[in-house]
Enzyme design. Sequence first.
Site, PDB file in Angstrom:
ATOM      1  N   LYS A 102       0.852  -1.182   0.000  1.00 35.92           N
ATOM      2  CA  LYS A 102       0.000   0.000   0.000  1.00 35.92           C
ATOM      3  C   LYS A 102       0.890   1.234   0.000  1.00 35.92           C
ATOM      4  O   LYS A 102       1.479   1.586   1.031  1.00 35.92           O
ATOM      5  CB  LYS A 102      -0.928   0.009   1.216  1.00 35.92           C
ATOM      6  N   ARG A 106      -6.083   3.474   1.043  1.00 31.91           N
ATOM      7  CA  ARG A 106      -7.168   2.819   0.303  1.00 31.91           C
ATOM      8  C   ARG A 106      -6.712   2.142  -0.988  1.00 31.91           C
ATOM      9  O   ARG A 106      -7.491   1.973  -1.911  1.00 31.91           O
ATOM     10  CB  ARG A 106      -8.311   3.830   0.024  1.00 31.91           C
ATOM     11  N   ASP A 171      17.733   2.083 -10.463  1.00 32.36           N
ATOM     12  CA  ASP A 171      17.125   2.649  -9.258  1.00 32.36           C
ATOM     13  C   ASP A 171      17.778   2.014  -8.034  1.00 32.36           C
ATOM     14  O   ASP A 171      18.459   0.985  -8.124  1.00 32.36           O
ATOM     15  CB  ASP A 171      15.610   2.453  -9.231  1.00 32.36           C
ATOM     16  N   LYS A 194      16.549   7.920  -8.814  1.00 33.08           N
ATOM     17  CA  LYS A 194      15.425   8.473  -9.571  1.00 33.08           C
ATOM     18  C   LYS A 194      14.228   8.637  -8.649  1.00 33.08           C
ATOM     19  O   LYS A 194      14.200   8.113  -7.537  1.00 33.08           O
ATOM     20  CB  LYS A 194      15.041   7.562 -10.738  1.00 33.08           C
ATOM     21  N   ASP A 224       9.362  -1.865 -18.863  1.00 35.19           N
ATOM     22  CA  ASP A 224       7.950  -1.686 -19.192  1.00 35.19           C
ATOM     23  C   ASP A 224       7.816  -0.678 -20.338  1.00 35.19           C
ATOM     24  O   ASP A 224       7.869  -1.035 -21.505  1.00 35.19           O
ATOM     25  CB  ASP A 224       7.174  -1.265 -17.948  1.00 35.19           C
ATOM     26  N   THR A 225       7.676   0.597 -20.014  1.00 34.47           N
ATOM     27  CA  THR A 225       7.562   1.616 -21.074  1.00 34.47           C
ATOM     28  C   THR A 225       8.924   2.071 -21.568  1.00 34.47           C
ATOM     29  O   THR A 225       9.014   2.842 -22.525  1.00 34.47           O
ATOM     30  CB  THR A 225       6.775   2.837 -20.572  1.00 34.47           C
ATOM     31  N   SER A 307      17.211 -30.538  -4.576  1.00 36.93           N
ATOM     32  CA  SER A 307      17.377 -29.118  -4.282  1.00 36.93           C
ATOM     33  C   SER A 307      17.349 -28.280  -5.555  1.00 36.93           C
ATOM     34  O   SER A 307      18.065 -28.573  -6.511  1.00 36.93           O
ATOM     35  CB  SER A 307      18.701 -28.879  -3.551  1.00 36.93           C
TER      36      SER A 307
END
Length: 313
Positions: A102, A106, A171, A194, A224-225, A307
């Site tokens: 979170k 909310r 990052d 960043k 991602d982008t 293992s």
Amino acid sequence: MATRELKIFCGNSNKELAQEIADYLGISLGEAKVKTFQDGEISIGINESVRGADVFVVQPTCKPTNDSIMELLILMDALRRASAYRITAVVPYYGYARQERKARAREPITAKLIANIVTTAGADRLVAMDLHAPAIQGFFDIPVDHLPGVPILAEYFQGKKLKDICVVSPDIGGGARARNFAERIGASLAIVDKRRPEPNVSEIMHVIGELEGKTAVLIDDIIDTAGTITQAAAVLMEKGATEVYACCTHPVLSGPAVERLEKSVIKEVVVTNTIPLEKDKPNSKLKVLSVAPLLGEAIVRIHEDLSVSKLFS
């Protein structure tokens, strides 16, 4: 367990990878029909007996994410109701992994919700690669085998025999991954600081480390982008890097990612096939490495009660 028959099934999200794994193991891919009705509902049909079998379902929950998740859930439910002895969900890319906490009031913790649903649907075990947050393993009340992509990427870059390498994390959160990668290829380490003012938007603040005259290799778990990785590459060149490579385990490559990478200063982008690349968006800079042998070996070790961590020792 090894006396039980080993079977591999898959949905539609990455059939090519599932077939590679089956070929590596020297077995046939399980016969299952996965289709979608006109109204969007998913229909699953298992066309062979799985009673008493040790079953592995290969299904990265990548785009279209929700359809991929539903296919995985319905497949496992069908296998459980058909009396499979054990069901292992092999999820090379775990969708919703970036919604693991979170960050503000909310908000849901969707990565935990997915873990609950996967377990309820019938998974007895999970195999995943490079979870965005390793703590997601703790969201499951079943065994989780968390496989790293770094050894595969490191082996590739060792073979390139680049000089004066500096491994760069885009990052601070990826520092441990970058350090592991740097140790494997004998390189120095740098970190980009960043901030994210909003999702899929990043701003480069500082670079911690020496880049002058170095070959920079950016490493992340997900592209991602491609905004972060291409911005970071440009800054590294400004800081004196002679050339920049990039690599990641999961090539999400959504939105403008392919175009950004093509136009960037990055010389080569090395990814794995945990997620299938869109064939209508070719990129001359992409190099794809297969994770099928790694997943195949993990499956064999799980099936034979050996293992899995020994694969990386």
